[in-house]
Design a protein around this motif. Structure first.
Motif, short mmCIF file in Angstrom:
data_model
loop_
_atom_site.label_atom_id
_atom_site.label_comp_id
_atom_site.label_asym_id
_atom_site.label_seq_id
_atom_site.Cartn_x
_atom_site.Cartn_y
_atom_site.Cartn_z
N MET A 56 1.77 -5.08 -1.76
CA MET A 56 1.32 -4.83 -0.40
C MET A 56 1.87 -3.49 0.09
N TYR A 57 1.02 -2.72 0.77
CA TYR A 57 1.42 -1.43 1.33
C TYR A 57 1.64 -1.61 2.82
N ALA A 58 2.74 -1.05 3.32
CA ALA A 58 3.07 -1.18 4.73
C ALA A 58 3.99 -0.04 5.14
N ALA B 231 2.36 -4.10 8.76
CA ALA B 231 1.26 -4.15 7.80
C ALA B 231 -0.08 -3.83 8.45
#
Length: 175
Positions: free
Chosen positions: A49-51, A65
């Motif tokens: 996951m990118y955040a 997020a």
């Protein structure tokens, strides 16, 4: 003969030492990277996951997020800190072009053949009326008359076709 098992034992110990040394070095680099996390950094979790980092605590990290989506992760769950360019490229699809002055090669050849001036044929074609691809009226086809263009003439042709007695298959009206 006694030296062969001793030699194998020494080689195995050396291999184990080298493997644990490289593993320990990777763990230290990961720990150092996680200690360098700052609010505003773009990160990728070990789950993919990118955040964006919103807040850093001793053992946890609060990640943003998306709009209104804050997630609390363990620091150990951070897989990588991304550069701003890399984060924007992956998350937002923004390419940072280092050669901004260079000519851009188009994806297709259509932009190579187009000109700024529209040809007269294209302008004239857009003003044309739609072509009627429907069938001719049965009356016109039987009589051999030419197709009419005007609305009044087509209305009279339809009325004329309605006045003529219609042919039927069989004796539907007679008993």
């Amino acid at each position: 003969m006694n030296s062969l098992p001793l030699l194998v034992f020494i080689v195995l110990i050396a291999a184990m030492f080298l493997m644990t040394r490289s593993t320990r070095k990777r763990q230290q680099q990961a720990t150092q990277m996680r200690n360098e996390i700052q609010p505003g950094n773009g990160v990728r979790t070990i789950g993919g996951m990118y955040a964006t980092v919103k807040e850093v605590n001793e053992d946890t990290v609060l990640l943003d997020a998306g709009p209104g989506v804050d997630l609390l992760f363990a620091k150990n769950a951070i897989g990588a800190i991304l550069t701003d360019d890399e984060y924007n490229r992956i998350v937002h699809g923004i390419e940072h072009d280092l050669k901004s002055d260079a000519d851009v090669v188009p994806d297709d050849a259509s932009s190579l053949t187009e000109t700024d001036d529209e040809p007269a044929d294209a302008a004239a074609a857009s003003d044309d009326k739609a072509v009627d691809l429907g069938k001719k009226d049965a009356a016109e086809a039987e009589d051999g008359e030419n197709k009419t263009d005007g609305p009044a003439e087509s209305a009279t042709a339809e009325a004329k076709a309605d006045e003529e007695p219609k042919k039927t298959d069989g004796d539907s009206g007679a008993k």
